[in-house]
Design a protein around this motif. Structure first.
Motif, short mmCIF file in Angstrom:
data_model
loop_
_atom_site.label_atom_id
_atom_site.label_comp_id
_atom_site.label_asym_id
_atom_site.label_seq_id
_atom_site.Cartn_x
_atom_site.Cartn_y
_atom_site.Cartn_z
N THR A 176 0.83 -1.20 0.00
CA THR A 176 0.00 0.00 0.00
C THR A 176 0.87 1.25 0.00
OG1 THR A 176 -1.76 -1.14 1.20
CG2 THR A 176 -1.80 1.27 1.24
N GLY A 177 0.57 2.17 -0.90
CA GLY A 177 1.30 3.42 -0.98
C GLY A 177 0.64 4.51 -0.15
N PHE A 178 1.44 5.47 0.29
CA PHE A 178 0.94 6.57 1.12
C PHE A 178 1.65 7.85 0.69
CE2 PHE A 178 1.02 8.53 5.64
CZ PHE A 178 -0.14 9.25 5.39
N SER A 179 0.89 8.81 0.18
CA SER A 179 1.46 10.08 -0.30
C SER A 179 1.10 11.20 0.66
CB SER A 179 0.93 10.40 -1.71
OG SER A 179 1.33 9.40 -2.61
N ARG A 180 2.14 11.88 1.19
CA ARG A 180 1.95 12.84 2.27
C ARG A 180 2.12 14.29 1.83
NH1 ARG A 180 3.03 11.64 8.16
NH2 ARG A 180 1.11 12.84 7.96
N THR A 181 1.43 15.18 2.56
CA THR A 181 1.59 16.63 2.35
C THR A 181 2.67 17.20 3.26
OG1 THR A 181 -0.03 17.25 4.03
CG2 THR A 181 -0.87 16.81 1.82
N THR A 182 3.07 16.44 4.25
CA THR A 182 4.01 16.91 5.28
C THR A 182 5.46 16.85 4.80
OG1 THR A 182 4.07 14.69 6.22
CG2 THR A 182 2.48 16.21 7.15
N ALA A 183 6.34 17.44 5.58
CA ALA A 183 7.76 17.44 5.22
C ALA A 183 8.38 16.06 5.35
CB ALA A 183 8.52 18.44 6.10
N GLY A 184 8.00 15.33 6.40
CA GLY A 184 8.58 14.02 6.64
C GLY A 184 7.52 12.92 6.68
N TRP A 240 -3.83 9.15 -0.30
CA TRP A 240 -3.29 10.49 -0.40
C TRP A 240 -3.80 11.33 0.77
CZ3 TRP A 240 -4.68 7.74 -4.70
CH2 TRP A 240 -3.74 7.66 -5.75
N GLU A 241 -2.91 11.86 1.56
CA GLU A 241 -3.28 12.83 2.59
C GLU A 241 -3.76 14.09 1.88
OE1 GLU A 241 -1.09 14.13 6.73
OE2 GLU A 241 0.11 14.10 4.90
N ILE A 242 -4.81 14.73 2.38
CA ILE A 242 -5.34 15.94 1.77
C ILE A 242 -5.20 17.10 2.73
CG2 ILE A 242 -7.38 17.06 0.77
CD1 ILE A 242 -8.41 14.38 -0.06
#
Length: 246
Positions: A176-184, A240-242
């Protein structure tokens, strides 16, 4: 008195032996890991399809079906691969006349396969324990969908996804992939400035499934996401984090 006692014991023994053992039930579906030595499966209807001499299966949702949680530590395990430790069939399958995996493997190998993600199976079970678990091959793989909604953590590999008035229980694994808006990748949910958000507020920093688990542990309420998922397998494939209400 002794004769009476012996007769009574004999009668009680016969009455115990006369009680029929609980019959095993069976269920088809996608098995997910549900803690050490346990799996969960939402029963589905199964239809057999013969292709090139092999029996495959089509799985369909069953209205009102209730999820089963089963202990598989003592279960017999039959794989569709010709060897227990193969990840894929590699073009050679081991199926019986009913389309059930017939390579005999240990329950520990089932733990390994569940660690890689959901496994399509037929399970015989009795009293909360899996007696026999056989892999099956599917006639077609379920299609993937994308949607926006909210997710809430159930445990380290399971979430509840709510969208359009429906709530789905979805599992996830190392693929499972996870795409973040955060720096880390290890930051709390939506913490800090959205340095990795695109113009639509979607995260674009690639992270892993373990980062998703850690991030969800930082919030107690449902959080807004976009996801790709496979409804037939109840699988969460990409998150995807929004940022904000974008």
């Amino acid at each position: 008195m002794r004769l009476f006692t012996c007769a009574t014991v004999a009668a009680l023994t016969l009455s115990v032996l006369a009680v029929p053992a609980e019959a095993a039930s069976s269920a088809y579906g996608w098995a997910w890991s549900n803690g050490k030595g346990h799996l969960r499966i939402l029963p589905k209807s199964a239809t057999r399809v013969t292709r090139q001499g092999n029996v495959l299966h089509r799985l369909k949702a069953v209205s009102g079906a209730k999820e089963l949680r089963l202990d598989y530590t003592g279960a017999a395990y039959g794989r569709v691969t010709v060897k227990c430790d193969l990840k894929e069939t590699e073009g050679h399958v081991a199926l019986d006349s009913k389309g059930l995996g017939r390579t005999r493997c240990a329950a520990g190998q089932l733990a390994t396969e569940l660690g890689r993600g959901p496994v399509p199976v037929r399970v015989e079970h009795r009293g909360g324990k899996a007696v026999k678990v056989n892999e099956i091959l599917l006639a077609e793989w379920p299609g993937q969908r994308s949607a926006r909604g909210t997710i809430k953590r159930v445990d380290d590999t399971t979430v509840l996804f709510a969208t359009g008035g429906k709530t789905l229980k979805l599992g996830y694994s190392y693929v499972t992939g996870f795409s973040r808006t955060t720096a880390g990748c290890g930051d709390g949910w939506l913490s800090g400035r959205p340095v990795n958000a695109d113009r639509n507020g979607l995260g674009k920093k690639p992270c892993t499934w373990t980062d998703l688990t850690k991030a969800l542990k930082t919030v107690r309420h449902p959080v807004l996401v976009k996801i790709e998922y496979t409804p037939g397998a109840d699988s969460l494939d990409q998150v995807w984090e929004i940022f904000g209400d974008a």
